[in-house]
Design a protein around this motif. Sequence first.
Motif, PDB file in Angstrom:
ATOM      1  N   SER A 245       0.703   4.254   2.789  1.00  0.00           N
ATOM      2  CA  SER A 245       1.696   3.180   2.722  1.00  0.00           C
ATOM      3  C   SER A 245       1.179   1.927   3.428  1.00  0.00           C
ATOM      4  CB  SER A 245       3.004   3.634   3.365  1.00  0.00           C
ATOM      5  OG  SER A 245       3.942   2.588   3.412  1.00  0.00           O
ATOM      6  N   SER A 246       1.022   0.832   2.657  1.00  0.00           N
ATOM      7  CA  SER A 246       0.571  -0.452   3.223  1.00  0.00           C
ATOM      8  C   SER A 246      -0.574  -0.230   4.203  1.00  0.00           C
ATOM      9  CB  SER A 246       1.736  -1.167   3.927  1.00  0.00           C
ATOM     10  OG  SER A 246       2.792  -1.419   3.036  1.00  0.00           O
ATOM     11  N   LEU A 247      -1.658   0.373   3.711  1.00  0.00           N
ATOM     12  CA  LEU A 247      -2.731   0.822   4.592  1.00  0.00           C
ATOM     13  C   LEU A 247      -3.265  -0.278   5.493  1.00  0.00           C
ATOM     14  CD1 LEU A 247      -4.706   2.974   5.560  1.00  0.00           C
ATOM     15  CD2 LEU A 247      -6.218   2.342   3.653  1.00  0.00           C
ATOM     16  N   TYR A 248      -3.717  -1.377   4.910  1.00  0.00           N
ATOM     17  CA  TYR A 248      -4.353  -2.408   5.730  1.00  0.00           C
ATOM     18  C   TYR A 248      -3.383  -3.055   6.723  1.00  0.00           C
ATOM     19  CZ  TYR A 248      -8.737  -2.125   3.119  1.00  0.00           C
ATOM     20  OH  TYR A 248      -9.921  -1.711   2.591  1.00  0.00           O
ATOM     21  N   PRO A 249      -2.165  -3.425   6.302  1.00  0.00           N
ATOM     22  CA  PRO A 249      -1.227  -3.955   7.304  1.00  0.00           C
ATOM     23  C   PRO A 249      -0.924  -2.933   8.407  1.00  0.00           C
ATOM     24  CG  PRO A 249      -0.479  -4.460   5.086  1.00  0.00           C
ATOM     25  CD  PRO A 249      -1.623  -3.518   4.939  1.00  0.00           C
ATOM     26  N   ASN A 250      -0.828  -1.662   8.043  1.00  0.00           N
ATOM     27  CA  ASN A 250      -0.541  -0.646   9.051  1.00  0.00           C
ATOM     28  C   ASN A 250      -1.732  -0.400   9.965  1.00  0.00           C
ATOM     29  OD1 ASN A 250       2.187   0.466   9.038  1.00  0.00           O
ATOM     30  ND2 ASN A 250       1.788   0.980   6.897  1.00  0.00           N
ATOM     31  N   ILE A 251      -2.943  -0.548   9.446  1.00  0.00           N
ATOM     32  CA  ILE A 251      -4.118  -0.480  10.324  1.00  0.00           C
ATOM     33  C   ILE A 251      -4.043  -1.594  11.362  1.00  0.00           C
ATOM     34  CG2 ILE A 251      -6.605  -0.914  10.405  1.00  0.00           C
ATOM     35  CD1 ILE A 251      -6.882   0.644   7.812  1.00  0.00           C
ATOM     36  N   ILE A 252      -3.694  -2.782  10.913  1.00  0.00           N
ATOM     37  CA  ILE A 252      -3.572  -3.918  11.829  1.00  0.00           C
ATOM     38  C   ILE A 252      -2.574  -3.598  12.939  1.00  0.00           C
ATOM     39  CG2 ILE A 252      -2.731  -6.289  12.024  1.00  0.00           C
ATOM     40  CD1 ILE A 252      -3.890  -6.764   9.195  1.00  0.00           C
ATOM     41  N   CYS A 253      -1.434  -3.003  12.554  1.00  0.00           N
ATOM     42  CA  CYS A 253      -0.363  -2.770  13.530  1.00  0.00           C
ATOM     43  C   CYS A 253      -0.616  -1.545  14.403  1.00  0.00           C
ATOM     44  CB  CYS A 253       0.978  -2.645  12.806  1.00  0.00           C
ATOM     45  SG  CYS A 253       1.515  -4.177  12.010  1.00  0.00           S
ATOM     46  N   THR A 254      -1.117  -0.466  13.816  1.00  0.00           N
ATOM     47  CA  THR A 254      -1.330   0.747  14.618  1.00  0.00           C
ATOM     48  C   THR A 254      -2.592   0.676  15.461  1.00  0.00           C
ATOM     49  OG1 THR A 254      -2.480   1.843  12.775  1.00  0.00           O
ATOM     50  CG2 THR A 254      -0.096   2.181  12.954  1.00  0.00           C
ATOM     51  N   ARG A 255      -3.580  -0.108  15.017  1.00  0.00           N
ATOM     52  CA  ARG A 255      -4.837  -0.235  15.775  1.00  0.00           C
ATOM     53  C   ARG A 255      -4.911  -1.555  16.534  1.00  0.00           C
ATOM     54  NH1 ARG A 255      -4.039   4.170  12.515  1.00  0.00           N
ATOM     55  NH2 ARG A 255      -5.853   5.566  12.544  1.00  0.00           N
ATOM     56  N   ASN A 256      -3.860  -2.366  16.454  1.00  0.00           N
ATOM     57  CA  ASN A 256      -3.796  -3.633  17.188  1.00  0.00           C
ATOM     58  C   ASN A 256      -4.961  -4.562  16.832  1.00  0.00           C
ATOM     59  OD1 ASN A 256      -2.509  -5.390  19.014  1.00  0.00           O
ATOM     60  ND2 ASN A 256      -3.876  -4.772  20.677  1.00  0.00           N
ATOM     61  N   VAL A 257      -5.248  -4.677  15.526  1.00  0.00           N
ATOM     62  CA  VAL A 257      -6.341  -5.544  15.076  1.00  0.00           C
ATOM     63  C   VAL A 257      -5.785  -6.953  14.892  1.00  0.00           C
ATOM     64  CG1 VAL A 257      -8.081  -5.935  13.319  1.00  0.00           C
ATOM     65  CG2 VAL A 257      -7.438  -3.595  13.912  1.00  0.00           C
ATOM     66  N   SER A 258      -6.220  -7.861  15.738  1.00  0.00           N
ATOM     67  CA  SER A 258      -5.700  -9.222  15.692  1.00  0.00           C
ATOM     68  C   SER A 258      -6.779 -10.176  16.198  1.00  0.00           C
ATOM     69  CB  SER A 258      -4.443  -9.318  16.573  1.00  0.00           C
ATOM     70  OG  SER A 258      -3.847 -10.591  16.476  1.00  0.00           O
ATOM     71  N   PRO A 259      -6.853 -11.387  15.664  1.00  0.00           N
ATOM     72  CA  PRO A 259      -7.916 -12.320  16.069  1.00  0.00           C
ATOM     73  C   PRO A 259      -7.949 -12.619  17.562  1.00  0.00           C
ATOM     74  CG  PRO A 259      -6.832 -13.104  14.089  1.00  0.00           C
ATOM     75  CD  PRO A 259      -6.029 -11.942  14.577  1.00  0.00           C
ATOM     76  N   ASP A 260      -6.805 -12.540  18.221  1.00  0.00           N
ATOM     77  CA  ASP A 260      -6.757 -12.900  19.637  1.00  0.00           C
ATOM     78  C   ASP A 260      -7.166 -11.771  20.567  1.00  0.00           C
ATOM     79  OD1 ASP A 260      -4.429 -11.786  18.544  1.00  0.00           O
ATOM     80  OD2 ASP A 260      -3.235 -12.343  20.274  1.00  0.00           O
ATOM     81  N   VAL A 261      -7.310 -10.537  20.022  1.00  0.00           N
ATOM     82  CA  VAL A 261      -7.658  -9.409  20.901  1.00  0.00           C
ATOM     83  C   VAL A 261      -8.922  -8.679  20.472  1.00  0.00           C
ATOM     84  CG1 VAL A 261      -5.260  -9.063  21.638  1.00  0.00           C
ATOM     85  CG2 VAL A 261      -6.117  -7.843  19.630  1.00  0.00           C
ATOM     86  N   ILE A 262      -9.455  -8.977  19.295  1.00  0.00           N
ATOM     87  CA  ILE A 262     -10.678  -8.294  18.854  1.00  0.00           C
ATOM     88  C   ILE A 262     -11.866  -8.773  19.684  1.00  0.00           C
ATOM     89  CG2 ILE A 262     -11.267 -10.007  17.075  1.00  0.00           C
ATOM     90  CD1 ILE A 262     -11.525  -6.268  16.475  1.00  0.00           C
ATOM     91  N   ARG A 263     -12.709  -7.862  20.090  1.00  0.00           N
ATOM     92  CA  ARG A 263     -13.889  -8.140  20.907  1.00  0.00           C
ATOM     93  C   ARG A 263     -13.537  -8.980  22.144  1.00  0.00           C
ATOM     94  NH1 ARG A 263     -19.461  -9.278  17.859  1.00  0.00           N
ATOM     95  NH2 ARG A 263     -20.095  -8.787  19.998  1.00  0.00           N
ATOM     96  N   CYS A 264     -12.541  -8.494  22.876  1.00  0.00           N
ATOM     97  CA  CYS A 264     -12.099  -9.195  24.074  1.00  0.00           C
ATOM     98  C   CYS A 264     -13.130  -9.043  25.192  1.00  0.00           C
ATOM     99  CB  CYS A 264     -10.748  -8.649  24.530  1.00  0.00           C
ATOM    100  SG  CYS A 264     -10.816  -6.882  24.961  1.00  0.00           S
ATOM    101  N   ASP A 265     -13.153  -9.993  26.094  1.00  0.00           N
ATOM    102  CA  ASP A 265     -14.090  -9.951  27.218  1.00  0.00           C
ATOM    103  C   ASP A 265     -13.702  -8.879  28.233  1.00  0.00           C
ATOM    104  OD1 ASP A 265     -15.550 -12.034  26.141  1.00  0.00           O
ATOM    105  OD2 ASP A 265     -14.365 -13.570  27.185  1.00  0.00           O
ATOM    106  N   CYS A 266     -12.415  -8.587  28.338  1.00  0.00           N
ATOM    107  CA  CYS A 266     -11.961  -7.664  29.377  1.00  0.00           C
ATOM    108  C   CYS A 266     -12.280  -6.201  29.083  1.00  0.00           C
ATOM    109  CB  CYS A 266     -10.466  -7.840  29.634  1.00  0.00           C
ATOM    110  SG  CYS A 266      -9.446  -7.842  28.139  1.00  0.00           S
ATOM    111  N   HIS A 267     -12.598  -5.877  27.832  1.00  0.00           N
ATOM    112  CA  HIS A 267     -12.948  -4.490  27.487  1.00  0.00           C
ATOM    113  C   HIS A 267     -14.237  -4.436  26.671  1.00  0.00           C
ATOM    114  CE1 HIS A 267      -8.485  -4.428  27.991  1.00  0.00           C
ATOM    115  NE2 HIS A 267      -8.753  -3.319  28.673  1.00  0.00           N
ATOM    116  N   SER A 268     -15.169  -5.295  27.013  1.00  0.00           N
ATOM    117  CA  SER A 268     -16.395  -5.414  26.209  1.00  0.00           C
ATOM    118  C   SER A 268     -17.248  -4.151  26.212  1.00  0.00           C
ATOM    119  CB  SER A 268     -17.227  -6.594  26.713  1.00  0.00           C
ATOM    120  OG  SER A 268     -17.542  -6.420  28.090  1.00  0.00           O
ATOM    121  N   ASP A 269     -16.992  -3.254  27.162  1.00  0.00           N
ATOM    122  CA  ASP A 269     -17.793  -2.035  27.227  1.00  0.00           C
ATOM    123  C   ASP A 269     -17.227  -0.909  26.363  1.00  0.00           C
ATOM    124  OD1 ASP A 269     -15.534  -1.926  28.828  1.00  0.00           O
ATOM    125  OD2 ASP A 269     -16.413  -0.459  30.208  1.00  0.00           O
TER     126      ASP A 269
END
Length: 716
Positions: A345-369
Amino acid sequence: MSFTIDFLDDGRVLEWEATSDGAIVTERDVYTPRFYVAPRASDVDVDLEALRAVYDRHPDVVTTEMVTQRPGFRREEKPVLAVDVEHIDRVTSLAQQARQLSAYPVGDLACFNVDFSREFRYCLETGVDPTPASELSTLRLSVPVTETSNDVYGELSVAGDTVTGSPTDILTAVQAALEAHKPDVLVCSTSEIIPTLYEMATTAGIDGFTLSRWPDVGYQQLASQSTYSSYGRVGHSPARYNVPGRAIIDESNTFFYGETNLDGVLDLVSRSKKPVQELAWASIGNVLTAIQICEAHDRDVLVPWNSWRHEFYKPMGTLHDADRGGFIFAPEVGVHENVHELDFSSLYPNIICTRNVSPDVIRCDCHSDRDDVPGLGYSICDDRGYLVDVLQPIIDARDEIKAAIRREQQRTNPDEERLTELEGRSGALKWILVACFGYQGFSNAKFGRIECHEAINAFAREILLTAKQRLEAGGWRVVHGIVDSIWVTPDPEVESDDREDLETLATEITERIEIRLEHEAHYDWVAFVPQRESDAGALTKYFGKVAGEDEFKIRGIEARQRSTPRFIKDVQRDCLERFDATRSPDAVLDRLQDAIKRLHSGTVPVEELVERNRVSKPLEGYTQNTQNVAALKRARDQELAVHPGQDIEYVIVDDEKQSRERVALAHEEVESYDASYYETQLVRAIESLLSPLGWDRTDIQQKLSGIREPELTDFQ
């Protein structure tokens, strides 16, 4: 609750609210739109006071001030220059001056909140809700294609009634309909109806004719027509007009109204703050961006005029691994019995929401490891991304609407009007969810980021592989899978007692992946079609019989293609029913033979042979004498304007000719058609049905030559 906003030349704004017996207007004397200027990067020093001094002297600037705002989701609050403009039409030109000064002595500047559409900007800045409080009344005006290039209409459809005669007759009918319907929305087959009616009134010397609810302004032109190219596809954008007090929906320039209905449009109005008229002409990406801008506005984040986000550094190996799409299992060509289709069901939108994929948090400096994205090594911050807050309400709303549709359908006497409303809303939300993934990789997206696009695909590949492995372990064989859908059939090597229940498996996979795996359909059989010049399966061409229903699911073949003439679609569907009943190629060919005889006897109605194709360039831009060229030449002879990006409809009269006599336009009186050409198209369509059984065009033609009785026309 103003459903439309009008901007007058003197700076006044009119807010129109729909009521049960018309509309009421609120006049605003003062409205000063605002844009912002800030350093392009956080580590760049600029002299905003020097720029402020320039703007303070400009006659179109009302005032300036230094305010604290966030110039981006990844940037902290900082002082920026706010510029209040005298008239909404001057925002862009004033922002361009900041660009010109983006050098010594001011510094490297960026502008924000610049390129908003007018009504959307007003609602965003003033807090006006454009969702109508009352049901909107509509009036449809339509002209036949033969009238579209005329300065004076001799025929016009008004509220479904065809009116012919003099300009006075037509204008009188329009005025009477306006008084009777009191429309809040004018639905026009083409927006050119609006200026043409006014020109007709002027030419005929008719005083007092107006479509407007405001006495001082008849209509305004908002934009000129244009041709554009998007992803290699040419499109046409007609001129846009505004009539004070009424929203305009141009049927030749609307996606959401055409794909859904007014209920679907209004649902998105409430989510995007784009009033009806702007929502109707907006693209999917435009509306999605508006919803994102609303979220950014709520978070005090400014909206960049142009996207300048750099792509994060990646090693060559990561670039290679990231540059992949969703996972695909090549379909097994052939006819498969007892097939089940499962969809996430709405796979890609649900991936965004369940995995927290968003431009402002992807590859953040605070969890770079951290290695949060499978196979790519990208981190995702624990802070909730803004894109989740954009999409989760839409996902939840669509799930609720789909549940309401199912409940209504299960009633003894379903409310068809209610179903139409729900289906329109569901369809509108579906398109937003469909576009949200691809928009992350769009270079001009206001807030997109290519790493989000890559991460979503990486999660999707892992999810589909996980589902495949669990289904196979449960005794099911995967015959096709593409991105978010899997087709399975019982594994013949597994005893039925050892095979796990499919619904139970789907529930288990849902709980593991946190995205619902739904049983979409059960088919008595499904046929996967090979590619035209290969034995490999075509990814999106298949057809099958829904179990327990008098219904077929068809994808990719001629009956689903917009350019296919109705006669060929009908014959293909008829042959499909014959195939389902007999599973015999000979029985299918008997139906094909009957259709061919009808073609050569001349008894097929011409209107069932109309092809519709999109024009990709002006007539002068073509170098080959194609069917489209022949049709365009005929249109030019008749002074019909067909622009690149628009459709043209015609019947093939003699495909051997290279001149304009090769075709006849759909509205012309056609005395004959090219039966041999349409026979070839029929054979091609039936090849799509029989190719899963190993038949190709040559096999079909050889079989037909053995059973067909020659016609006299074959020797002419």
